[in-house]
Design a protein around this motif. Structure first.
Motif: not given
Ligand code: AMP
Length: 414
Positions: A111, A113, A118-120, A123, A125, A256, A278-280, A303, A305, A308
């Motif tokens: 992604r 971002e 914690g945001r890459y 990453f 999942q 979500r 957000g961990v999962g 899902a 991360g 995280r």
């Molecule tokens: P999501 O698919 O957005 O619901 O994300 C599920 C989980 O993936 C989140 O709770 C995070 O733990 C992890 N996650 C989502 N985006 C990122 C990101 N850019 N970098 C690291 N972990 C992420």
């Protein structure tokens, strides 16, 4: 010097060892519930995400790595893995298997971002999906499995937020109600929220803007609009979680990031993380398979991360690497014997390493100590081997063919 692209990182051996622990726990916990591993391609047709994740989402609007494959086809590095799994479910006719089809994955996502702790941009999942069941037990089971995983990994300070989004019909009626409400308060909303009233009114609940937050205090809540079936489904999920002793907070504003959720949605956060808490999380996506041109098929999944989870688990201990045998060289002529010995040891199931750096004998013994070798075989002239027990310090000369049997016996005399 060329560096790893922004938002990406190398997984060095120490961290790979921690990840192996995560993978082992996932396999154990999800495997025990009958979930089986699946791996989908790293890239997919862009349309899969445009449809499956939702045109209006941040992911599709801003965060996808999309490219032309050279033949005029648009491909995208997967930003998430639920839509690809539903695509695979349809493509392989998994609806003909016993339902629900229970799958798990551990794969990387992409992604674009803004990177921070914690945001890459790449990453990993881990996730689980149960496709083909609408039973509330499925939702509850998946939540419990995620709670168990976070517990087994020692993820600190977790909180579970839970809600239900109802069916698409309830949701669209609610969306209209919410849009009317937002329009009536337009002047008090942030520019961003205002510009997205039509496209994604639910996002207003996520806003950090003070004015918007004040307005949202009185906003109508979807949880209060659920129809009887959805309310009953949600009540059952909650009763199962209560019985299982899983603590949660009802959060009627839980939104979500993906468009396809219906009914149950949840998110685990951790106080041990900063703003990216957000961990999962996951939810039910009863409409997704149909969106992808499949027959009406319920599904639910989550899902989490990996990065995280590891951050919030602090120092997840990985077992130390263990070396059974280090083959050292006292005389250069012994090199072929040493090479053979290391190879034979590996064939016998031992972890064996060979001196490769031209160190002095003293340096080799120091190195063997550093890598915690249990035994050292020092190969001398004419194939004479001195076998050293690094635990007791004992050493004795032995014919080369006796070295492996001696180690396998744990050092006891034949
Ligand atoms: P999501 O698919 O957005 O619901 O994300 C599920 C989980 O993936 C989140 O709770 C995070 O733990 C992890 N996650 C989502 N985006 C990122 C990101 N850019 N970098 C690291 N972990 C992420």
């Amino acid at each position: 010097m060329i560096q790893a692209p922004r938002g990406t990182f190398d997984i060095l051996p120490e961290s790979a060892a921690q990840r192996r622990v995560v993978e082992e726990q996932v396999e154990k916990i999800l495997g025990a519930a009958g979930y089986r591993r699946i791996e989908t391609p790293t890239f997919e047709a862009t349309e899969l995400f445009a449809r499956g994740v939702g045109e209006a989402t941040d992911i599709v609007q801003k965060e996808m790595y999309t490219f032309d494959d050279g033949g005029g086809r648009s491909l995208t590095l997967r930003p998430e893995i639920t839509a690809p799994i539903c695509r695979a479910y349809l493509e392989h006719g998994m609806h003909k298997l016993a339902q629900p089809v229970k799958l798990w994955y551990l794969s990387s996502c992409f992604r674009a971002e803004a990177p921070q702790r914690g945001r890459y941009r790449q990453f990993w999942q881990v996730g689980a999906e149960a496709i083909g069941s609408s039973a509330p037990e499925t939702d509850a089971e998946l939540i419990v499995l995620l709670a168990d995983l976070l517990g087994a990994l020692g993820v600190k300070g977790t909180r579970l937020r839970l809600s239900s989004l109802g069916t698409p019909e309830t949701r669209s009626a609610y969306r209209e109600e919410l849009k009317d409400f937002l329009r009536a308060h337009e002047a008090e909303l942030s520019e961003e929220v205002r510009s997205r009233i039509e496209l994604n009114p639910l996002r207003a609940f996520d806003s950090d803007d003070r004015g918007t937050r004040a307005v949202m205090q009185d906003a109508p809540l979807l949880l209060d609009r659920l129809d009887e079936d959805d309310a009953e489904h949600f009540a059952q999920v909650r009763a199962l979680l209560d019985d299982a002793g899983v603590r949660y907070e009802l959060d009627p504003t839980l939104v979500r990031g993906l468009d396809y959720y219906t009914r149950t949605v949840w998110e685990f956060t951790s106080d041990a993380l900063g703003s990216q808490s957000g961990v999962g999380g996951g939810g039910r996506y009863d409409g997704l398979i149909e969106l992808l041109d499949g027959p009406p098929t319920p599904g639910v999944g989550w899902a989490a991360g990996i990065e995280r989870m590891l951050l919030a688990a602090h120092d997840l201990a990985a077992p130390a690497d263990f070396v059974d045998l280090y083959v050292a060289l006292a005389a250069p002529e012994g090199n072929r014997t040493a090479f053979d010995l290391a190879r034979a040891a590996r064939r016998a199931g031992l972890q064996a390493q060979l001196e490769l750096a031209g160190r002095s004998l003293k340096g080799q013994l120091k190195h063997a100590d550093r890598i915690h070798a249990r035994w050292v075989a020092i190969v001398g002239e004419n194939g004479v081997v001195t076998l050293k027990d690094m635990e007791s310090g004992d050493q004795r000369d032995a014919p080369v063919q006796n070295v492996i049997p001696t180690i396998l016996r744990g050092g006891a005399a034949a």
